[in-house]
Design a protein around this motif. Structure first.
Motif, short mmCIF file in Angstrom:
data_model
loop_
_atom_site.label_atom_id
_atom_site.label_comp_id
_atom_site.label_asym_id
_atom_site.label_seq_id
_atom_site.Cartn_x
_atom_site.Cartn_y
_atom_site.Cartn_z
N VAL A 166 0.85 -1.19 0.00
CA VAL A 166 0.00 0.00 0.00
C VAL A 166 0.89 1.24 0.00
O VAL A 166 2.01 1.22 0.51
N ALA A 167 0.36 2.29 -0.61
CA ALA A 167 1.11 3.56 -0.65
C ALA A 167 0.49 4.53 0.35
O ALA A 167 -0.73 4.66 0.44
N LEU A 168 1.35 5.18 1.11
CA LEU A 168 0.92 6.26 2.00
C LEU A 168 1.14 7.59 1.29
O LEU A 168 2.00 7.69 0.40
N LEU A 169 0.41 8.61 1.68
CA LEU A 169 0.68 9.94 1.13
C LEU A 169 2.11 10.37 1.48
O LEU A 169 2.65 9.94 2.50
N PRO A 170 2.74 11.18 0.65
CA PRO A 170 4.06 11.73 1.02
C PRO A 170 3.97 12.41 2.39
O PRO A 170 2.93 12.94 2.76
N GLU A 171 5.07 12.39 3.12
CA GLU A 171 5.05 13.01 4.46
C GLU A 171 4.79 14.50 4.37
O GLU A 171 4.07 15.07 5.19
N ASP A 172 5.37 15.14 3.38
CA ASP A 172 5.20 16.58 3.20
C ASP A 172 5.11 16.85 1.70
O ASP A 172 6.11 17.15 1.04
N PRO A 173 3.91 16.74 1.13
CA PRO A 173 3.78 16.84 -0.33
C PRO A 173 4.18 18.22 -0.87
O PRO A 173 4.59 18.31 -2.03
N ASP A 174 4.10 19.26 -0.04
CA ASP A 174 4.57 20.57 -0.51
C ASP A 174 6.08 20.54 -0.71
O ASP A 174 6.60 21.08 -1.69
N ARG A 175 6.78 19.87 0.22
CA ARG A 175 8.23 19.74 0.07
C ARG A 175 8.56 18.90 -1.16
O ARG A 175 9.47 19.21 -1.93
#
Lengths: 251, 251
Positions: B127-136
């Motif tokens: 499973v894929a989790l969202l990026p920790e900090d997608p803005d970064r």
């Protein structure tokens, strides 16, 4: 193996719409004039505002007589009592009320601010109501284009809605004709053999959102042509996009 | 007086992303290869899935040990207890729970199904989790493009979210770099002299939605280039798009 590509073309040069104006005819002329004549397979995105204007859904506030409920609502929200009266007439129910913010469910089932009653881009002292049946409006524009050109196009009537949890508004579809509003991937299998389960995309809303990017709010571009998008075939409506109460966790 | 026009170009031919893969470099190569090299002023829309893969945010369910809370949640929802554990780890709180449907607020503040934990297009048992900090993540892709080409582009990381009241999902922005996420018309005046009051458009979400139209779910097109859109200048983030609790009527 060319990449999928679509174009979103804003349509300028339309007149200020009045009751009885024929949107299909005017759009065809304007598109011809600016060198982007309509083609079969195009999606035409039309803001509800000009549809409301041509359908006579513009009301002079001076002619509205607010009732008791509207006067109470006006006091609670700081709105003009005549505007509150129109909002109540256009609504099935009030969903949320907080300070000046009033979210209602329209007679079509859309949940939005002020039942879609809108004071911008109409004229001083005037307000625009949503079309009575935006799906029918979309169908009229679609058949108008077909009758004049033989071209099958899809039509989306768009409006600008807010959303819970997220700042800012986006354009969504309030009327649809000539296409299915959803692209349905349910039951299909990804490249790893995993079934896609939650993948019904509201592409009519995405088309409306894409069109907003060339419309802006002030640029006098109330129509956009989206070319190169293979829209899902079918005859769905924007009414299909309203989630039924029994499936809705946020009513 | 040319009409505003934008192009949305899907980017095919990218490899299956692995940890450490350089998205900026691979996107530049793929765009070159398909004859649509990146240009200054482009907006690059990148699905969170490939960002999560390159950042190692993919988890093997077999290695997850569900705690007591996850086991209870799994019973209530019919989900795999290990998936429930991951969803809880990624969430600040549960917003709604009804049958198999679980809406939570992620650690970033996004309200979405299953905290954005996603089993599609990852691989069996993964499973894929969202990026920790997608803005970064967006900023890294943006600066990667600039370092290699000198081109200033904007980057939006997109994900597919459901919405209250409306059927179907749309793509929204979960990460933004190089542009302001909103186009702000507040205080401007329409052609009739009426001030526009409720007109902050979430254009980063509209860009993400437009890109979905060329991506689809199965077509192996995890990136799109939007060309010809004059995005609002600024340095906002997708975090700015999360409505603060005190302004939110639907928490």
């Amino acid at each position: 193996m060319g990449a999928a590509e679509l174009r979103v073309v804003g349509l300028g040069g339309l007149p200020d719409m009045k009751p009885g104006h024929d949107i299909a005819a005017l759009v065809l002329e304007a598109a011809e004039r600016q060198g982007t004549p309509l083609e079969a397979g195009d999606v035409l995105i039309v803001t509800q505002k000009i549809v409301s204007k041509t359908e006579g859904r513009v009301v002079a506030l001076a002619e509205v007589e607010p009732g008791a409920e509207a006067r109470t609502l006006a006091e609670e929200t700081g709105k003009d009592p005549r505007l509150a009266e129109l909002i109540l007439r256009e609504s099935r129910r009030i969903v949320r009320k907080a300070g000046p913010v009033l979210i209602t469910e329209t007679r079509h089932g859309f949940v939005c601010a002020n039942a879609g009653v809108d004071v911008s881009n109409v004229g001083q002292g005037l307000v625009a109501l949503l079309p009575e049946d935006p799906d029918r409006s979309a169908e009229e524009i679609r058949s108008g284009v077909r009758e004049r050109t033989g071209c099958e196009v899809a039509v989306v009537i768009s409006d600008t809605f807010g959303r819970p949890w997220r700042e800012g508004h986006t354009n969504v579809a309030v009327g649809v004709a000539g296409m299915a509003p959803f692209a349905d991937y349910v039951g299909q299998v990804d490249p790893y053999g995993q079934e896609l389960r939650v993948s019904i995309l509201a592409v009519a809303d995405e088309l409306a959102a894409a069109a907003e990017l060339v419309m802006g709010k002030l640029s006098g571009v109330p129509v956009a042509i989206i070319r190169g998008y293979e829209y899902p075939k079918g005859s769905g409506t924007a009414r299909d996009m309203v989630r039924p109460p029994e499936r809705d966790l946020f009513r």
